[in-house]
Design an enzyme around this catalytic site. Structure first.
Site, short mmCIF file in Angstrom:
data_model
loop_
_atom_site.label_atom_id
_atom_site.label_comp_id
_atom_site.label_asym_id
_atom_site.label_seq_id
_atom_site.Cartn_x
_atom_site.Cartn_y
_atom_site.Cartn_z
CG ASP A 71 -22.51 -16.90 16.74
OD1 ASP A 71 -22.83 -18.07 16.40
OD2 ASP A 71 -21.84 -16.66 17.75
CB VAL A 72 -24.83 -20.34 12.41
CG1 VAL A 72 -24.37 -19.79 11.07
CG2 VAL A 72 -23.77 -21.24 13.02
CE1 TYR A 165 -16.57 -30.82 11.70
CE2 TYR A 165 -16.02 -33.00 10.86
CZ TYR A 165 -16.18 -31.64 10.65
OH TYR A 165 -15.96 -31.10 9.40
CE LYS A 169 -19.36 -30.41 9.42
NZ LYS A 169 -19.71 -29.23 8.62
N1 LIG Z 1 -10.82 -28.40 6.85
C1 LIG Z 1 -11.20 -29.65 6.76
O1 LIG Z 1 -10.36 -30.58 6.82
C2 LIG Z 1 -12.65 -29.99 6.55
C3 LIG Z 1 -12.96 -31.28 6.09
C4 LIG Z 1 -14.29 -31.60 5.86
C5 LIG Z 1 -15.28 -30.67 6.06
N2 LIG Z 1 -14.96 -29.42 6.51
C6 LIG Z 1 -16.06 -28.48 6.70
O2 LIG Z 1 -15.90 -27.41 5.81
C7 LIG Z 1 -16.55 -26.25 6.33
C8 LIG Z 1 -15.63 -25.06 6.15
O3 LIG Z 1 -14.47 -25.27 6.90
P1 LIG Z 1 -13.05 -24.76 6.38
O4 LIG Z 1 -12.21 -25.95 6.12
O5 LIG Z 1 -13.26 -23.78 5.29
O6 LIG Z 1 -12.46 -24.09 7.70
P2 LIG Z 1 -12.49 -22.59 8.21
O7 LIG Z 1 -11.69 -21.74 7.32
O8 LIG Z 1 -12.12 -22.65 9.65
O9 LIG Z 1 -14.02 -22.17 8.04
C9 LIG Z 1 -14.99 -22.35 9.03
C10 LIG Z 1 -15.83 -21.09 9.00
O10 LIG Z 1 -16.95 -21.27 9.87
C11 LIG Z 1 -17.21 -20.02 10.47
N3 LIG Z 1 -17.92 -20.25 11.72
C12 LIG Z 1 -17.56 -21.04 12.76
N4 LIG Z 1 -18.45 -20.96 13.75
C13 LIG Z 1 -19.41 -20.09 13.33
C14 LIG Z 1 -20.58 -19.57 13.90
N5 LIG Z 1 -20.97 -19.92 15.14
N6 LIG Z 1 -21.32 -18.69 13.19
C15 LIG Z 1 -20.94 -18.32 11.95
N7 LIG Z 1 -19.83 -18.77 11.35
C16 LIG Z 1 -19.07 -19.64 12.03
C17 LIG Z 1 -15.83 -19.39 10.70
O11 LIG Z 1 -15.90 -17.98 10.69
P3 LIG Z 1 -15.95 -17.10 12.05
O12 LIG Z 1 -14.97 -17.70 13.02
O13 LIG Z 1 -15.58 -15.74 11.58
O14 LIG Z 1 -17.37 -17.19 12.50
C18 LIG Z 1 -15.07 -19.87 9.47
O15 LIG Z 1 -15.10 -18.89 8.44
C19 LIG Z 1 -16.90 -26.58 7.79
O16 LIG Z 1 -18.29 -26.83 7.87
C20 LIG Z 1 -16.11 -27.84 8.08
O17 LIG Z 1 -16.78 -28.67 9.01
C21 LIG Z 1 -13.66 -29.06 6.75
#
Ligand SMILES: NC(=O)c1ccc[n+]([C@@H]2O[C@H](COP(=O)([O-])OP(=O)(O)OC[C@H]3O[C@@H](n4cnc5c(N)ncnc54)[C@H](OP(=O)(O)O)[C@@H]3O)[C@@H](O)[C@H]2O)c1
Length: 253
Positions: A71-72, A165, A169
């Site tokens: 957990d980060v 957010y 970011k």
């Molecule tokens: N989806 C979009 O539209 C979008 C757009 C731009 C940027 N992003 C960025 O892309 C990245 C990946 O997101 P994604 O789209 O792949 O969504 P996702 O599948 O929900 O991935 C987010 C990951 O972060 C992990 N996480 C959340 N809180 C955490 C914590 N406290 N400690 C460790 N791990 C944690 C979650 O795993 P656990 O819950 O198991 O910890 C999950 O695997 C994120 O940084 C997000 O901000 C997403």
């Protein structure tokens, strides 16, 4: 004797990566892409079952997984890096992908709480800083690549993404820039990766969760992983400072 030598050589050339957010979405897609390259991939996230699923995908793609729940916001990143080093022979980190991230449906001043703001900053900004700080010695010794998954919301104003957010970011840009300024001599290269809409579990955190038609026009996690691999696969004298990737249909508000 000859076969032992071959195994030693294979181990000597095996490259090592650490991926956070590895249980789903972009982190999982990056882990699979690294596995296709034959890498050892340390997988971090909070949910152990999701990490185990990614580990199976990594194995199937030809890589070696190492499951490291993390957990980060609370756990010690240095412990995780030490565990990777102990499991892989201590040759350093060839790549680190920091993809863990969080948002909330309560995104405006009218409905956000400062406690939730703090949780998002703890995850998206301090989680990246702690992980990068712990990874830097390993990155230095392997002349490795750090990919920080930010967002298009950190690159240009995106009111719908929310106050916390967007702030968390946007703050990643100077984090990456200062690493590049200060760590280039040690061979470390960092990339700020700013994706637009991605069809992933992350969409569940939106005030209105997009339906199938909207999702089908978005980036797939694999599209974003391909961009990350562009930075990771670059020759050692090439640094990809920043990458912005969006679906064709994305508009600026
Ligand atoms: N989806 C979009 O539209 C979008 C757009 C731009 C940027 N992003 C960025 O892309 C990245 C990946 O997101 P994604 O789209 O792949 O969504 P996702 O599948 O929900 O991935 C987010 C990951 O972060 C992990 N996480 C959340 N809180 C955490 C914590 N406290 N400690 C460790 N791990 C944690 C979650 O795993 P656990 O819950 O198991 O910890 C999950 O695997 C994120 O940084 C997000 O901000 C997403």
């Amino acid at each position: 004797m000859k076969s032992l030598l071959i195994i030693d050589l294979m181990n000597a050339t095996r490259r090592v990566a650490w991926v956070t957010g590895a249980g789903s979405g972009v982190g999982r897609a990056c882990a699979e892409a690294l596995a296709e390259r034959g890498w050892t991939v340390a997988l971090s996230g909070r949910r152990a079952p999701e990490l185990a699923e990614t580990a199976a995908l990594v194995r199937a793609a030809g890589g070696t997984p190492l499951e490291l729940p993390f957990d980060v916001t609370v756990d010690d990143a240095r412990d995780r890096v030490e565990a990777i080093s102990a499991a892989t022979g201590g040759d350093g980190l060839d790549a680190v992908v920091l993809s863990a991230g969080a948002n909330t449906p309560r995104r405006s001043w009218a409905d956000q709480s400062t406690a939730e703001f703090a949780r998002i900053v703890q995850t998206n900004l301090l989680g990246v800083v702690r992980s990068a700080d712990a990874a830097l010695p390993g990155l230095r010794s392997a002349s490795g690549v750090l990919v920080v998954v930010s967002s298009i919301a950190g690159w240009r104003p995106s009111p719908g993404a929310g106050v916390a957010y967007s702030a968390s970011k946007a703050a990643l840009a100077p984090v990456v820039r200062t690493i590049n300024d200060q760590e280039a001599e040690a061979g470390v290269r960092a990339t700020l990766l700013c994706p637009g809409d991605i069809d992933s579990d992350f969409l569940r955190q939106r005030p209105v969760v997009p339906g199938a038609a909207a999702r089908s026009a978005m980036l797939a996690p694999g599209d974003v992983a391909r961009s990350a691999m562009f930075a990771i696969d670059a020759p050692r004298h090439v640094r990809i400072d920043e990458l912005v990737i969006s679906p064709l249909s994305q508009r600026s508000s």
